[in-house]
Design an enzyme around this catalytic site. Structure first.
Site, PDB file in Angstrom:
ATOM      1  N   TYR A 143       3.545   6.620  -0.596  1.00  0.00           N
ATOM      2  CA  TYR A 143       3.377   5.244  -0.115  1.00  0.00           C
ATOM      3  C   TYR A 143       4.284   4.290  -0.902  1.00  0.00           C
ATOM      4  O   TYR A 143       5.092   3.566  -0.312  1.00  0.00           O
ATOM      5  CB  TYR A 143       1.912   4.856  -0.282  1.00  0.00           C
ATOM      6  N   GLY A 146       7.878   5.202  -0.503  1.00  0.00           N
ATOM      7  CA  GLY A 146       8.200   4.985   0.918  1.00  0.00           C
ATOM      8  C   GLY A 146       8.471   3.510   1.181  1.00  0.00           C
ATOM      9  O   GLY A 146       9.441   3.143   1.854  1.00  0.00           O
ATOM     10  N   ASN A 172      -3.594  -6.830  -2.050  1.00  0.00           N
ATOM     11  CA  ASN A 172      -4.875  -6.419  -1.430  1.00  0.00           C
ATOM     12  C   ASN A 172      -5.454  -7.500  -0.514  1.00  0.00           C
ATOM     13  O   ASN A 172      -5.750  -8.596  -0.971  1.00  0.00           O
ATOM     14  CB  ASN A 172      -5.903  -6.078  -2.507  1.00  0.00           C
ATOM     15  N   GLY A 205     -14.329   0.489 -14.074  1.00  0.00           N
ATOM     16  CA  GLY A 205     -14.454  -0.719 -13.258  1.00  0.00           C
ATOM     17  C   GLY A 205     -13.765  -1.930 -13.875  1.00  0.00           C
ATOM     18  O   GLY A 205     -13.873  -3.039 -13.340  1.00  0.00           O
ATOM     19  N   THR A 208      -8.268  -4.350 -12.436  1.00  0.00           N
ATOM     20  CA  THR A 208      -8.365  -5.590 -11.650  1.00  0.00           C
ATOM     21  C   THR A 208      -7.561  -5.513 -10.348  1.00  0.00           C
ATOM     22  O   THR A 208      -6.594  -4.764 -10.241  1.00  0.00           O
ATOM     23  CB  THR A 208      -7.853  -6.809 -12.451  1.00  0.00           C
ATOM     24  N   ARG A 209      -7.993  -6.321  -9.398  1.00  0.00           N
ATOM     25  CA  ARG A 209      -7.256  -6.561  -8.156  1.00  0.00           C
ATOM     26  C   ARG A 209      -7.481  -8.020  -7.777  1.00  0.00           C
ATOM     27  O   ARG A 209      -8.435  -8.662  -8.241  1.00  0.00           O
ATOM     28  CB  ARG A 209      -7.766  -5.674  -7.007  1.00  0.00           C
ATOM     29  N   ARG A 275      -3.596  -6.037 -11.383  1.00  0.00           N
ATOM     30  CA  ARG A 275      -2.716  -6.498 -10.295  1.00  0.00           C
ATOM     31  C   ARG A 275      -3.089  -7.930  -9.900  1.00  0.00           C
ATOM     32  O   ARG A 275      -4.229  -8.206  -9.548  1.00  0.00           O
ATOM     33  CB  ARG A 275      -2.870  -5.570  -9.093  1.00  0.00           C
TER      34      ARG A 275
HETATM   35  P1  NAD Z   1      -4.088  -0.071   8.838  1.00  0.00           P
HETATM   36  O1  NAD Z   1      -4.146   1.357   8.414  1.00  0.00           O
HETATM   37  O2  NAD Z   1      -5.334  -0.714   9.361  1.00  0.00           O
HETATM   38  O3  NAD Z   1      -2.964  -0.296   9.936  1.00  0.00           O
HETATM   39  C1  NAD Z   1      -1.816   0.485  10.039  1.00  0.00           C
HETATM   40  C2  NAD Z   1      -1.538   0.722  11.511  1.00  0.00           C
HETATM   41  O4  NAD Z   1      -0.336   1.493  11.639  1.00  0.00           O
HETATM   42  C3  NAD Z   1      -2.658   1.511  12.205  1.00  0.00           C
HETATM   43  O5  NAD Z   1      -2.984   0.903  13.433  1.00  0.00           O
HETATM   44  C4  NAD Z   1      -2.030   2.894  12.405  1.00  0.00           C
HETATM   45  O6  NAD Z   1      -2.592   3.589  13.502  1.00  0.00           O
HETATM   46  C5  NAD Z   1      -0.568   2.541  12.584  1.00  0.00           C
HETATM   47  N1  NAD Z   1       0.350   3.642  12.251  1.00  0.00           N
HETATM   48  C6  NAD Z   1       0.330   4.434  11.160  1.00  0.00           C
HETATM   49  N2  NAD Z   1       1.334   5.323  11.210  1.00  0.00           N
HETATM   50  C7  NAD Z   1       2.011   5.073  12.366  1.00  0.00           C
HETATM   51  C8  NAD Z   1       3.141   5.682  12.997  1.00  0.00           C
HETATM   52  N3  NAD Z   1       3.791   6.719  12.442  1.00  0.00           N
HETATM   53  N4  NAD Z   1       3.563   5.175  14.185  1.00  0.00           N
HETATM   54  C9  NAD Z   1       2.910   4.132  14.762  1.00  0.00           C
HETATM   55  N5  NAD Z   1       1.825   3.535  14.221  1.00  0.00           N
HETATM   56  C10 NAD Z   1       1.388   4.008  13.032  1.00  0.00           C
HETATM   57  O7  NAD Z   1      -3.521  -0.876   7.571  1.00  0.00           O
HETATM   58  P2  NAD Z   1      -3.347  -2.446   7.336  1.00  0.00           P
HETATM   59  O8  NAD Z   1      -4.188  -2.818   6.188  1.00  0.00           O
HETATM   60  O9  NAD Z   1      -3.453  -3.185   8.615  1.00  0.00           O
HETATM   61  O10 NAD Z   1      -1.839  -2.491   6.844  1.00  0.00           O
HETATM   62  C11 NAD Z   1      -0.770  -2.873   7.708  1.00  0.00           C
HETATM   63  C12 NAD Z   1       0.534  -2.881   6.928  1.00  0.00           C
HETATM   64  O11 NAD Z   1       0.440  -3.771   5.816  1.00  0.00           O
HETATM   65  C13 NAD Z   1       0.910  -1.523   6.349  1.00  0.00           C
HETATM   66  O12 NAD Z   1       2.300  -1.343   6.449  1.00  0.00           O
HETATM   67  C14 NAD Z   1       0.512  -1.641   4.896  1.00  0.00           C
HETATM   68  O13 NAD Z   1       1.286  -0.819   4.070  1.00  0.00           O
HETATM   69  C15 NAD Z   1       0.747  -3.122   4.619  1.00  0.00           C
HETATM   70  N6  NAD Z   1      -0.091  -3.591   3.513  1.00  0.00           N
HETATM   71  C16 NAD Z   1      -1.420  -3.837   3.704  1.00  0.00           C
HETATM   72  C17 NAD Z   1      -2.190  -4.260   2.632  1.00  0.00           C
HETATM   73  C18 NAD Z   1      -3.659  -4.564   2.781  1.00  0.00           C
HETATM   74  O14 NAD Z   1      -4.318  -4.862   1.782  1.00  0.00           O
HETATM   75  N7  NAD Z   1      -4.227  -4.540   3.962  1.00  0.00           N
HETATM   76  C19 NAD Z   1      -1.608  -4.424   1.364  1.00  0.00           C
HETATM   77  C20 NAD Z   1      -0.256  -4.144   1.216  1.00  0.00           C
HETATM   78  C21 NAD Z   1       0.494  -3.743   2.297  1.00  0.00           C
HETATM   79  N1  UDP Z   2     -12.177   1.665  -5.906  1.00  0.00           N
HETATM   80  C1  UDP Z   2     -13.469   1.862  -6.359  1.00  0.00           C
HETATM   81  N2  UDP Z   2     -14.383   2.365  -5.491  1.00  0.00           N
HETATM   82  C2  UDP Z   2     -14.100   2.646  -4.189  1.00  0.00           C
HETATM   83  C3  UDP Z   2     -12.783   2.415  -3.715  1.00  0.00           C
HETATM   84  C4  UDP Z   2     -11.841   1.942  -4.605  1.00  0.00           C
HETATM   85  O1  UDP Z   2     -13.785   1.623  -7.534  1.00  0.00           O
HETATM   86  O2  UDP Z   2     -15.014   3.082  -3.461  1.00  0.00           O
HETATM   87  C5  UDP Z   2     -11.188   1.101  -6.846  1.00  0.00           C
HETATM   88  C6  UDP Z   2      -9.858   1.862  -6.909  1.00  0.00           C
HETATM   89  O3  UDP Z   2      -9.926   2.894  -7.853  1.00  0.00           O
HETATM   90  C7  UDP Z   2      -8.918   0.750  -7.331  1.00  0.00           C
HETATM   91  C8  UDP Z   2      -9.499  -0.497  -6.669  1.00  0.00           C
HETATM   92  O4  UDP Z   2     -10.852  -0.195  -6.377  1.00  0.00           O
HETATM   93  O5  UDP Z   2      -8.935   0.580  -8.730  1.00  0.00           O
HETATM   94  C9  UDP Z   2      -8.797  -0.885  -5.376  1.00  0.00           C
HETATM   95  O6  UDP Z   2      -8.726   0.259  -4.560  1.00  0.00           O
HETATM   96  P1  UDP Z   2      -8.201   0.255  -3.052  1.00  0.00           P
HETATM   97  O7  UDP Z   2      -8.232   1.663  -2.580  1.00  0.00           O
HETATM   98  O8  UDP Z   2      -8.965  -0.753  -2.284  1.00  0.00           O
HETATM   99  O9  UDP Z   2      -6.713  -0.302  -3.126  1.00  0.00           O
HETATM  100  P2  UDP Z   2      -5.465  -0.103  -4.122  1.00  0.00           P
HETATM  101  O10 UDP Z   2      -5.236  -1.451  -4.654  1.00  0.00           O
HETATM  102  O11 UDP Z   2      -5.829   0.861  -5.226  1.00  0.00           O
HETATM  103  O12 UDP Z   2      -4.399   0.422  -3.249  1.00  0.00           O
END
Ligand code: NAD
Ligand code: UDP
Length: 310
Positions: A143, A146, A172, A205, A208-209, A275
């Site tokens: 991830y 990527g 987050n 625990g 942080t986030r 974070r």
């Molecule tokens: P999510 O998993 O709910 O949504 C991702 C969507 O992409 C899903 O609908 C999934 O079916 C689709 N998808 C996955 N692989 C695919 C593929 N190969 N082809 C077509 N569709 C595909 O996640 P989200 O929280 O909505 O995140 C959306 C974007 O934001 C992601 O790129 C994620 O990395 C980024 N992001 C989200 C967060 C967050 O906290 N939500 C934080 C950082 C980055």
């Molecule tokens: N975490 C936790 N319990 C859970 C899920 C996550 O304590 O059931 C912690 C995880 O280890 C991390 C933080 O919560 O330290 C945020 O995790 P999340 O998977 O939501 O997102 P990340 O920021 O790690 O991608």
């Protein structure tokens, strides 16, 4: 405008589709439904300005659009580690395919990147100039690396082909429409609290986030997309209010009135210790900052899950 949203049936993507549709745009929602769902987009299906395309973004696709938001990629560690090879392919091939489309039709493109590009950071809070500390061979690297490769591709297409690119480093984010089986901390804790099960805190625990409510994030994404062409480098989008995971657990227990107890279990490998976004760039160029308090955002999210579980 005609706007393509890859990952449009996911948590963030569905909110973005809804916002842009309400603003009068034509929306092409592309998704392979790995973590997204039809429920998320049900309210839009049938609208003549909303088109749903079932497609995997690792494969090329030819569409005519004005803007592209490239969000396709599972975001929860549980889901992106389920098939890590697919995750990195989605990030790299997905960026190449959407950039190829942007180049062909001269569309503006926004890449959803992540705070994960900072890895387990030694700089706190994280600003856009920090290059990060990512383990290139760990279980999160499909991830993290990527997304770093996707950022690299955006900037190389800009330098080499003059593309109009934007990069959002999303921290987050939480809110309604996170999947019940998402596995990220906010949805896990709320579901556990509402069903009276133990709250699973990983590690001690004290990591942080900083949690941003979905509506604030979507506003930030749209403002970034609408910046002048000169703005191309990464911009942090997130809420700078920082919590320990233990504080989050206690808050959710209090807000749900739950009798759940906290259960400590091992911290996953490479889990970042701290974070928090530095958002002065977003404030300056987007005139943006999160507006939703934790109490309000968490209240709306708890109500959503309460409804889903009943
Ligand atoms: P999510 O998993 O709910 O949504 C991702 C969507 O992409 C899903 O609908 C999934 O079916 C689709 N998808 C996955 N692989 C695919 C593929 N190969 N082809 C077509 N569709 C595909 O996640 P989200 O929280 O909505 O995140 C959306 C974007 O934001 C992601 O790129 C994620 O990395 C980024 N992001 C989200 C967060 C967050 O906290 N939500 C934080 C950082 C980055
Ligand atoms: N975490 C936790 N319990 C859970 C899920 C996550 O304590 O059931 C912690 C995880 O280890 C991390 C933080 O919560 O330290 C945020 O995790 P999340 O998977 O939501 O997102 P990340 O920021 O790690 O991608």
């Amino acid at each position: 405008m005609r706007i393509l949203i890859t990952g449009g049936a996911g948590f963030l993507g569905s909110h973005l589709c809804e916002r842009l549709l309400a603003e009068g745009h034509d929306i092409l929602c592309l998704d392979n439904f790995f973590t997204g769902s039809k429920d998320n987009i049900l309210s839009m299906v049938g609208n003549p300005r909303f088109e749903l395309i079932r497609h995997d973004i690792t494969m090329p696709i030819y569409l005519e659009v004005d803007q592209i938001y490239n969000l396709a990629c599972p975001a929860s560690p549980v889901h992106y580690q389920y098939n890590p090879i697919k995750t990195i392919k989605t990030n790299v091939m997905g960026a190449i395919n959407t950039l190829g489309m942007a180049k062909r039709v001269k569309a503006r493109i926004l890449q959803a990147s992540t705070s994960e590009v900072y890895g387990d950071p030694e700089v706190h809070p994280q600003h856009e100039g920090y290059w990060g500390r990512v383990n290139p061979i760990g279980i999160r690297s499909c991830y993290d690396e990527g997304k770093r490769a996707a950022e690299c591709l955006m900037m190389d297409y800009r330098r080499q082909n003059g593309l109009d690119v934007k990069i959002a480093r999303i921290f987050n984010t939480y809110g309604p429409r996170m999947a019940l089986n998402d596995g990220r901390v906010v949805s896990n804790f709320i579901i556990q609290a509402l069903s009276g099960r133990d709250i699973t805190v990983y590690g001690n625990g004290l990591q942080t986030r900083s949690f941003c409510y979905v509506d604030d994030l979507i506003e930030g994404l749209i403002r970034l997309m609408d910046t002048p062409e000169e703005v191309s480098g990464p911009v942090n989008l997130g809420n700078p209010v920082e919590f320990t995971i233990l504080e989050l657990a206690e808050k959710i227990i209090a807000m749900t009135g739950s009798s759940s107890r906290i259960l400590f279990s091992p911290l996953p490998q490479d889990d970042p210790i701290q974070r928090r976004p530095e958002i002065s760039l977003a404030k300056r160029i987007l005139n943006w900052q999160p507006e939703t308090s934790m109490e309000k955002g968490m209240g709306l999210t708890i109500a959503y899950f309460r409804d889903k579980l009943s």
